[in-house]
Write a protein that holds these residues in place. Structure first.
Motif, mmCIF file in Angstrom:
data_model
loop_
_atom_site.group_PDB
_atom_site.id
_atom_site.type_symbol
_atom_site.label_atom_id
_atom_site.label_comp_id
_atom_site.label_asym_id
_atom_site.label_seq_id
_atom_site.Cartn_x
_atom_site.Cartn_y
_atom_site.Cartn_z
ATOM 1 N N ASP A 1 41.854 -0.709 -0.580
ATOM 2 C CA ASP A 1 41.677 -1.643 -1.574
ATOM 3 C C ASP A 1 42.395 -1.220 -2.627
ATOM 4 N N ASP A 2 42.327 0.179 -2.992
ATOM 5 C CA ASP A 2 43.110 0.724 -4.209
ATOM 6 C C ASP A 2 44.491 0.592 -4.134
ATOM 7 N N ALA A 3 45.054 0.600 -2.888
ATOM 8 C CA ALA A 3 46.711 0.721 -2.342
ATOM 9 C C ALA A 3 46.972 -0.711 -2.562
ATOM 10 N N VAL A 4 46.107 -1.610 -2.306
ATOM 11 C CA VAL A 4 46.584 -3.087 -2.352
ATOM 12 C C VAL A 4 46.566 -3.270 -3.748
ATOM 13 N N ARG A 5 45.582 -3.188 -4.567
ATOM 14 C CA ARG A 5 45.851 -3.317 -5.989
ATOM 15 C C ARG A 5 46.703 -2.644 -6.629
ATOM 16 N N ALA A 6 47.023 -1.505 -6.191
ATOM 17 C CA ALA A 6 48.531 -0.738 -6.646
ATOM 18 C C ALA A 6 49.475 -1.456 -6.574
ATOM 19 N N LYS A 7 49.558 -1.902 -5.391
ATOM 20 C CA LYS A 7 50.978 -2.683 -4.972
ATOM 21 C C LYS A 7 51.061 -3.915 -5.849
ATOM 22 N N ILE A 8 49.982 -4.691 -6.195
ATOM 23 C CA ILE A 8 50.038 -5.884 -7.416
ATOM 24 C C ILE A 8 50.323 -5.263 -8.702
ATOM 25 N N ARG B 1 52.073 -2.492 -9.690
ATOM 26 C CA ARG B 1 53.569 -2.141 -9.430
ATOM 27 C C ARG B 1 54.854 -3.291 -9.481
ATOM 28 N N GLY B 2 54.261 -4.346 -8.919
ATOM 29 C CA GLY B 2 55.005 -5.395 -8.706
ATOM 30 C C GLY B 2 55.655 -5.565 -7.441
ATOM 31 N N ASP B 3 54.939 -4.563 -6.232
ATOM 32 C CA ASP B 3 55.718 -4.582 -4.959
ATOM 33 C C ASP B 3 55.300 -5.955 -4.364
ATOM 34 N N TRP B 4 54.073 -6.577 -4.627
ATOM 35 C CA TRP B 4 53.663 -7.871 -4.298
ATOM 36 C C TRP B 4 53.594 -8.878 -5.465
ATOM 37 N N VAL B 5 54.467 -9.802 -5.150
ATOM 38 C CA VAL B 5 54.696 -11.030 -6.279
ATOM 39 C C VAL B 5 53.717 -11.917 -6.323
ATOM 40 N N CYS B 6 53.140 -12.406 -7.471
ATOM 41 C CA CYS B 6 52.317 -13.518 -7.345
ATOM 42 C C CYS B 6 52.990 -14.829 -6.828
#
Length: 66
Positions: free
Chosen positions: A26-33, A35-40
């Motif tokens: 869960d923490d890694a997923v939120r970190a990707k958001i 950092r902008g690795d995964w875009v809205c």
């Protein structure tokens, strides 16, 4: 629980299903958001109830380097 998400259709899932499929915590997923690795839009969005949902199809493509 096992999920079959090998379809070309966009699949919007909650973080627990995403974590089960990808192995990201869960923490890694939120970190990707964060950092902008995964875009809205393509990778994640807020559902009408305010929860964040993830596009498993697009994240799978991202993981493959596409």
């Amino acid at each position: 629980m096992s999920h079959d998400f090998n379809h070309s259709v966009d699949r919007w899932v909650l973080v627990n299903v995403l974590s089960e499929y990808t192995g990201y915590s869960d923490d890694a997923v939120r970190a990707k958001i964060r950092r902008g690795d995964w875009v809205c839009g393509p990778h994640w969005r807020k559902a009408p109830d305010g929860r964040i949902v993830f596009n498993l199809t697009r994240i799978q493509a991202w993981m493959a380097g596409s």
